[in-house]
Scaffold this motif. Structure first.
Motif, short mmCIF file in Angstrom:
data_model
loop_
_atom_site.label_atom_id
_atom_site.label_comp_id
_atom_site.label_asym_id
_atom_site.label_seq_id
_atom_site.Cartn_x
_atom_site.Cartn_y
_atom_site.Cartn_z
N GLN A 340 0.58 -0.94 0.12
CA GLN A 340 0.13 -0.13 -0.17
C GLN A 340 0.58 1.68 -0.19
O GLN A 340 0.55 2.08 -0.79
N ALA A 341 1.97 1.16 1.27
CA ALA A 341 2.46 2.41 0.76
C ALA A 341 3.35 2.52 -0.66
O ALA A 341 3.69 4.07 -0.82
N ALA A 342 3.96 1.65 -1.60
CA ALA A 342 4.08 1.60 -2.95
C ALA A 342 2.64 2.00 -3.45
O ALA A 342 3.63 2.90 -4.86
N GLY A 343 1.57 2.47 -3.25
CA GLY A 343 0.92 2.82 -3.83
C GLY A 343 -0.01 1.73 -4.22
O GLY A 343 -1.41 2.25 -4.68
N ALA A 344 -0.04 0.68 -4.31
CA ALA A 344 -1.58 -0.33 -3.92
C ALA A 344 -2.27 -0.05 -4.05
O ALA A 344 -2.34 0.05 -2.41
N LYS A 345 -3.51 -0.01 -4.20
CA LYS A 345 -5.28 0.29 -3.34
C LYS A 345 -5.79 -0.82 -3.48
O LYS A 345 -5.55 -1.85 -3.66
N LEU A 346 -5.99 -0.81 -1.87
CA LEU A 346 -6.83 -1.61 -1.12
C LEU A 346 -8.72 -1.77 -1.56
O LEU A 346 -8.75 -0.96 -2.14
N ILE A 347 -8.76 -3.33 -2.72
CA ILE A 347 -9.90 -3.47 -2.92
C ILE A 347 -10.25 -4.64 -2.34
O ILE A 347 -11.98 -4.29 -2.13
N ARG A 366 -4.71 -3.57 -6.19
CA ARG A 366 -4.62 -3.41 -7.35
C ARG A 366 -2.99 -1.99 -7.63
O ARG A 366 -3.52 -1.16 -6.88
N ILE A 367 -2.80 -2.39 -9.15
CA ILE A 367 -2.17 -0.93 -8.96
C ILE A 367 -2.03 -0.61 -10.62
O ILE A 367 -2.45 -1.83 -11.37
N ASP A 368 -1.93 0.94 -11.15
CA ASP A 368 -2.26 0.06 -12.46
C ASP A 368 -0.31 0.09 -12.68
O ASP A 368 0.78 0.15 -11.34
N GLY A 369 0.34 -0.69 -13.80
CA GLY A 369 1.36 -0.19 -14.31
C GLY A 369 2.55 0.50 -14.23
O GLY A 369 3.67 0.46 -14.26
N ALA A 370 1.90 1.79 -14.79
CA ALA A 370 2.72 2.46 -14.62
C ALA A 370 3.36 3.03 -13.03
O ALA A 370 4.53 2.95 -12.47
N ALA A 371 2.71 2.73 -12.26
CA ALA A 371 3.20 3.29 -11.00
C ALA A 371 3.52 1.80 -10.40
O ALA A 371 4.63 1.47 -9.84
N LEU A 373 5.30 0.64 -12.06
CA LEU A 373 7.00 0.43 -12.72
C LEU A 373 7.78 1.27 -12.20
O LEU A 373 8.88 1.69 -12.17
N ALA A 374 7.25 1.94 -11.23
CA ALA A 374 7.33 3.35 -11.24
C ALA A 374 7.82 2.86 -9.44
O ALA A 374 9.24 3.30 -8.46
N GLN A 375 8.12 1.78 -8.68
CA GLN A 375 8.39 1.03 -7.76
C GLN A 375 8.49 -0.26 -7.83
O GLN A 375 7.30 -1.23 -6.76
N PRO A 376 9.32 -0.69 -8.80
CA PRO A 376 8.68 -2.22 -9.18
C PRO A 376 9.45 -2.94 -8.01
O PRO A 376 8.68 -4.22 -7.74
N ASP A 377 10.38 -2.98 -6.53
CA ASP A 377 10.71 -3.43 -6.26
C ASP A 377 10.06 -3.67 -4.81
O ASP A 377 9.63 -4.72 -4.56
N ARG A 400 5.39 -6.01 -20.54
CA ARG A 400 6.44 -6.50 -20.64
C ARG A 400 7.73 -6.13 -19.84
O ARG A 400 8.71 -5.80 -19.29
N GLN A 401 7.41 -4.89 -19.50
CA GLN A 401 7.70 -3.88 -18.71
C GLN A 401 7.68 -4.47 -17.63
O GLN A 401 9.54 -4.36 -16.92
N VAL A 402 7.34 -4.62 -16.99
CA VAL A 402 6.83 -5.32 -15.41
C VAL A 402 7.48 -6.17 -15.77
O VAL A 402 8.29 -6.67 -14.70
N LEU A 403 7.33 -7.04 -16.54
CA LEU A 403 8.27 -8.82 -16.08
C LEU A 403 9.52 -8.36 -16.10
O LEU A 403 10.01 -9.02 -15.05
#
Lengths: 500, 500
Positions: A340-347, A366-371, A373-377, A400-403
């Motif tokens: 959540q701190a990295a941007g994931a939204k609670l559904i 849930r998280i968007d792809g762009a988000a 990629l901003a904090q993949p770790d 592909r970038q996420v992977l």
């Protein structure tokens, strides 16, 4: 306080402390007290294992096969008692999970290992008569097996896949029980000890716990051939470092988020099945599978919105199941916070469950792809338990970038349409995913790990410590516990039988 | 300053410095200057290798086999030039060693690797049709090969066994030359580059040197599949730690003293041959073999006294040969001091040789078994070069004790009588020795390493980093550069051809 099994005898531990397990269904401590063994216990176990290993080298392989079969029979005979103890200590269902599935899997593995004892082919013998040179995989020495919390039978240090593979490879085992299920481990060890009556003392040993420093010393001990660990990333990495420092093979299964890509055509063709498979696999065993699908990757669109909503509904409708222990609950809560701190939204979910049981709400994030990629770790933090993150990407290139940011996992899966509409996307993504996983699936969730000679339960770091080896699937899993041995101009009568 | 081979082109290095090699026969610096590459060069090489790896996955295996054969042909055509450069840079004899033995061995390995490209069996494919599950060893990714100083052709990063095995496994190679023979490495790399004209750029790359920090970053880079190192223990361990930290397979050949036990009956039966084999093997290549017999273990007695004296005479009579470089001489002098400080007595040699050449006297040291046991760590210090320690033990039990203190070695040997008089001793000692070595020999010195499918050039730490693998012998050596890959329910047309 219960005794330890060292050098062929159940005897009082030289204890530095004691512990009890917790019943996750009630949150209460169980009555049986188990010892934390001292360095003296460790020393005696190592010395006994080293003596046993010397004796094993003289034994016919059939003696090991006989032991494994006898042991499997005893476990089958005591299935009810063992599965009840495991249920009490882990909160996992007595039926079908423990008695109906995991216990038969365990005894099946022991019997397959018995077959592997008698099969020389997997040792890869090579004979070059012209050069008078021969090589073969030989047993590596005594093996320490540290089992995880989540499969109290099939991955138990004294009965699971690592145990079976090590014995079949010709290696005596020192098992360290997991602190969450000591009674289950003791009952299994009692059966193993009885079955090993004809083997040298020290062939199979059981200690229940050791202090951190003793554990580190143990994996680095020169008498030990190798260690096998399944468990948490932090604990495993500490042990791995100690083993690496002295060049000791350390086979660790550490962590995995097991990405699942759901390509758009799948939701068109089989929406309901996709929802059902996702929820079933995601919540199986309260999400406490090494192969739990922790990250679902989809493409943005109406179907994906409906999919996320439907999975959330299933997560909400399913009653929270007990977790394996208070430590699992604590780690899970931390991981959910990290995500959540990295941007994931609670559904859905997100909190510990109410009531006496140690449990957590089924949780969907849930998280968007762009988000992502901003904090993949941070966003690939493993959340061990009933928690799933859905990443919704703009397009295939973003997938592909996420992977390409993902660490190694045990498994990776791609669902795609059968009409060919997803094929271009599959071809784009599959190589990127395949390079990061030990097992690539199509159109199927990863939670089932078939005991098959073709299985790979392994994968690139940090899924495991070495991507060449598998922890499940006989006889391949035995190869971890071997070293290559070559015989150059050795007189014929001195050669191992397999090389004559 | 010579250029580097990166991404398919010879281009000027982004250099942080430069170096020249030394001619060991004269002690003089050679004219050609070579660059120390920066982190930018490393970055470009890694990126190019990663791109090449993606392309290689689509290539037919025959394309790799064709490359290896063409390369071998070019090296054979240029044998004279390459062997002369190697002679100038290493001081090793042009004939027979370099042109007559090591170069044909090198091209032979390349051609065997070509065969391995076309042979699917060593990848251990397993198909479980009932479970729709398949697994096979797949290429692990780009491989960094760091070659040693002592075999400028057969173990060179751009032409040796690791190179050949990595390519045959399906892995592009970034080779780092050894600083002691950059021109040899460049000539080989030029041939490799020409032979690779039909392969993607980045398939084979050569850099001559990097700073320590860049080397550490390189072995840990996520784009790299694995690294293979042959060289000094200290340098190898630093790199191993960096690789271990991120779970990167690092195949290191580090150090070995290769104990040889001479049981008493041998000296009775074949005294002269024993002296000859000991001196020949001990001084071969100025003792600069990974498999040099650094520790001879004997039993006290008149025959042993005569044996030590006769070997000393041979060592005194043989002219000191040039060492590979000033670093080797310095390390050797330090090791001889360490051994003496721990109680070893000098029988012969012990000093740097006089004259312009970089050379050391052929050196024989002696220690009693009891004294060895008092300081076993110091007394098993590897003395890389023409230096042999003879341990004279009181009895077989003391030999057993000495053996049980030894770290892992590549090889271990027992000479015994043919009349059975040593058999009891053999049976007592062989299991203790065998557990510590990758290759057990009878009645034969270890310095020859046959390129055979049955060879094991490996062994327990610190001989190598992992005792499961061999660096010599195809196709087995290829397995190091693979990961186990499993395909679960993957649609048939998407499977690798080998698993369909």
């Amino acid at each position: 306080m219960h005794p330890v099994l060292i050098d062929g005898h159940w005897r009082p531990a030289d204890a530095t402390g004691s512990f009890t397990a917790t019943n996750p269904a009630t949150g209460e401590s169980l009555a049986d007290a188990y010892p934390v063994s001292s360095a003296n216990d460790v020393e005696e176990a190592l010395a006994a294992a080293a003596r046993a290993f010397c004796e094993w080298e003289k034994l016919p392989r059939s003696a090991l096969a006989d032991f494994l079969r006898k042991y499997a029979d005893l476990v089958d005979q005591r299935a009810e008692t063992i599965a009840r103890a495991a249920h009490e200590e882990t909160g996992l269902p007595y039926e079908p999970r423990l008695k109906g599935v995991e216990l038969p899997r365990t005894t099946g593995q022991l019997r397959q290992a018995a077959d592997a004892c008698l099969d020389p082919a997997w040792r890869l013998p090579v004979i070059d008569e012209a050069a008078n040179l021969r090589s073969v995989l030989q047993p590596i020495g005594p093996v320490l097996v540290l089992g995880p919390n989540n499969f109290p039978l099939a991955f138990n240090g004294i009965s699971g896949g690592d145990f079976a593979a090590a014995v079949a490879a010709g290696c005596p085992v020192i098992a360290k029980a997991h602190r969450s299920h000591p009674t289950t481990s003791r009952l299994l060890a009692e059966a193993a000890h009885e079955a090993a009556a004809d083997l040298p003392p020290g062939s199979v040993q059981m200690i229940f716990a050791v202090d951190h420093a003793d554990g580190l010393a143990m994996v680095a001990d020169p008498r030990l051939g190798a260690a096998a660990f399944t468990g948490s990333r932090s604990g495993g990495l500490r042990l791995k470092r100690a083993a690496d420092e002295v060049g000791k093979p350390f086979f660790a299964e550490l962590s995995a988020i097991n990405p699942v890509i759901v390509l758009p055509g799948t939701l068109v063709e089989r929406f309901d099945a996709m929802v059902d498979e996702t929820a079933t696999s995601g919540l199986m065993g309260a999400g406490q599978f090494c192969t739990n699908p922790g990250l679902i990757i989809t493409l943005a669109g109406d179907d994906t919105e409906r999919f996320v909503a439907a999975v959330a509904e299933r997560y909400a409708a399913a009653a929270p199941q007990p977790l394996l222990g208070p430590g699992v609950l604590k780690c899970l809560a931390e991981s959910v916070s990290t995500l959540q701190a990295a941007g994931a939204k609670l559904i859905q979910g997100g909190e510990a469950a109410e009531g006496a049981a140690i449990a957590h709400q089924n949780t969907l994030l849930r998280i968007d792809g762009a988000a992502f990629l901003a904090q993949p770790d941070a966003l690939q933090t493993e959340a061990f338990g009933p928690c799933t993150l859905v990443a919704v990407c703009d397009d295939i290139e973003q997938v592909r970038q996420v992977l390409s940011t993902l660490e190694g996992s045990l498994t990776g899966c791609i669902y795609s349409a059968t009409d060919g509409s997803d094929d271009a996307a599959y071809d784009e993504l599959a190589p990127v995913l395949a390079a990061r996983v030990g097992r690539l699936l199509n159109d199927k969730m990863p939670t089932g790990v078939a005991v098959s000679p073709a299985m790979n339960h392994g994968g690139p770091f940090p899924a495991t410590g070495h991507p060449h080896f598998t922890a499940v699937g006989l006889p391949a899993a035995c190869r971890r516990f071997t070293r290559l041995a070559c015989f150059d101009n050795v007189r014929p009568h001195r050669l191992p039988a397999i090389l004559r």
